[in-house]
Design a protein around this motif. Structure first.
Motif: not given
Length: 231
Positions: A44, A72, A74-75, A77-78, A122-125, A130, A132
């Motif tokens: 990352w 998941d 993404g979730r 990471l979030q 995956i990006e977290i803003t 999230i 993809h």
């Protein structure tokens, strides 16, 4: 200026970044690593407030197994990033005398890996959303992201998705070199990480030098072809 980018290849994902940190409040720059391991099979990078990214790094180091084993990602990471963002937003002092425009606690986080024979990016803003990007095959964060997107578009005819990780490393390094030429705040040394079925491997300085030699051969080959086509 910061740039962290990721591109999908036939057999994996390549991440790259510059190493220049800009502190606008103090009008100074300094080098720092922007790519970090996420377990053994992912990596990352981040852009924005260093205090936020420091906390994210510690959280990812402590919870990498749970993140990568989640159904998941993404979730997962979030769930790690959101509490950190909320804490920094809640404790941030906006009006510091003599330091107007000294920065914000906003940060972008992008992670990438290879699981079940498929890539993921995956990006977290800063708002916790999230994103993809594995289906797009390319993504970049940081203030240099728009220029990275343009550079990627100029290389689109090479069809990176159909190429090997070795080619992907050369393409990512070529993008970083182009940004280095066009922006004084994108600086070397560059960082590269290749991720495939055998896991994530961060290239050392000697390996990046070898990739740079390949890029030079690539450019020389293009120059050699031009006279045959146009002259």
């Amino acid at each position: 200026m910061t740039v962290v980018l990721a591109t999908v290849c036939r057999d994996g994902v390549v991440l790259g970044s510059d190493s220049q940190i800009t502190d606008k409040g103090r009008d100074m720059t300094y080098p720092a690593d922007k790519l970090h391991p996420l377990g053994a099979s992912a990596a990352w990078g981040g852009s924005g407030a260093r205090s936020v990214l420091h906390d994210v790094q510690r959280s990812f180091d402590e919870n990498s197994a749970a993140i990568l084993e989640a159904s998941d990602i993404g979730r997962a990471l979030q769930e790690q990033v959101l509490p950190i963002l909320r804490h920094h937003y809640d404790t941030f002092i906006k009006d510091v005398p003599g330091e107007e425009g000294g920065g914000t606690p906003a940060a972008y986080v992008m992670a990438a890996g290879w699981r079940d024979d498929k890539p993921w990016i995956i990006e977290i803003t800063p708002s916790g959303m999230i994103g993809h990007y594995d289906d797009i095959g390319f993504h970049a964060i940081g203030s240099g992201a728009p220029m990275a997107q343009q550079a990627n578009a100029l290389l689109s005819h090479f069809h990176l998705r159909e190429r090997s990780l070795r080619f992907g490393c050369a393409a990512v390094l070529r993008v970083l070199q182009a940004l280095d030429l066009t922006s004084s705040s994108v600086g070397q040394p560059f960082n590269l990480c290749r991720i495939g079925k055998d896991g994530a491997r961060h290239l050392d300085d000697d390996e990046i030098d070898e990739v740079a030699k390949i890029v030079r051969r690539w450019k020389d080959a293009e120059q050699a072809v031009i006279p045959d086509i146009f002259d």
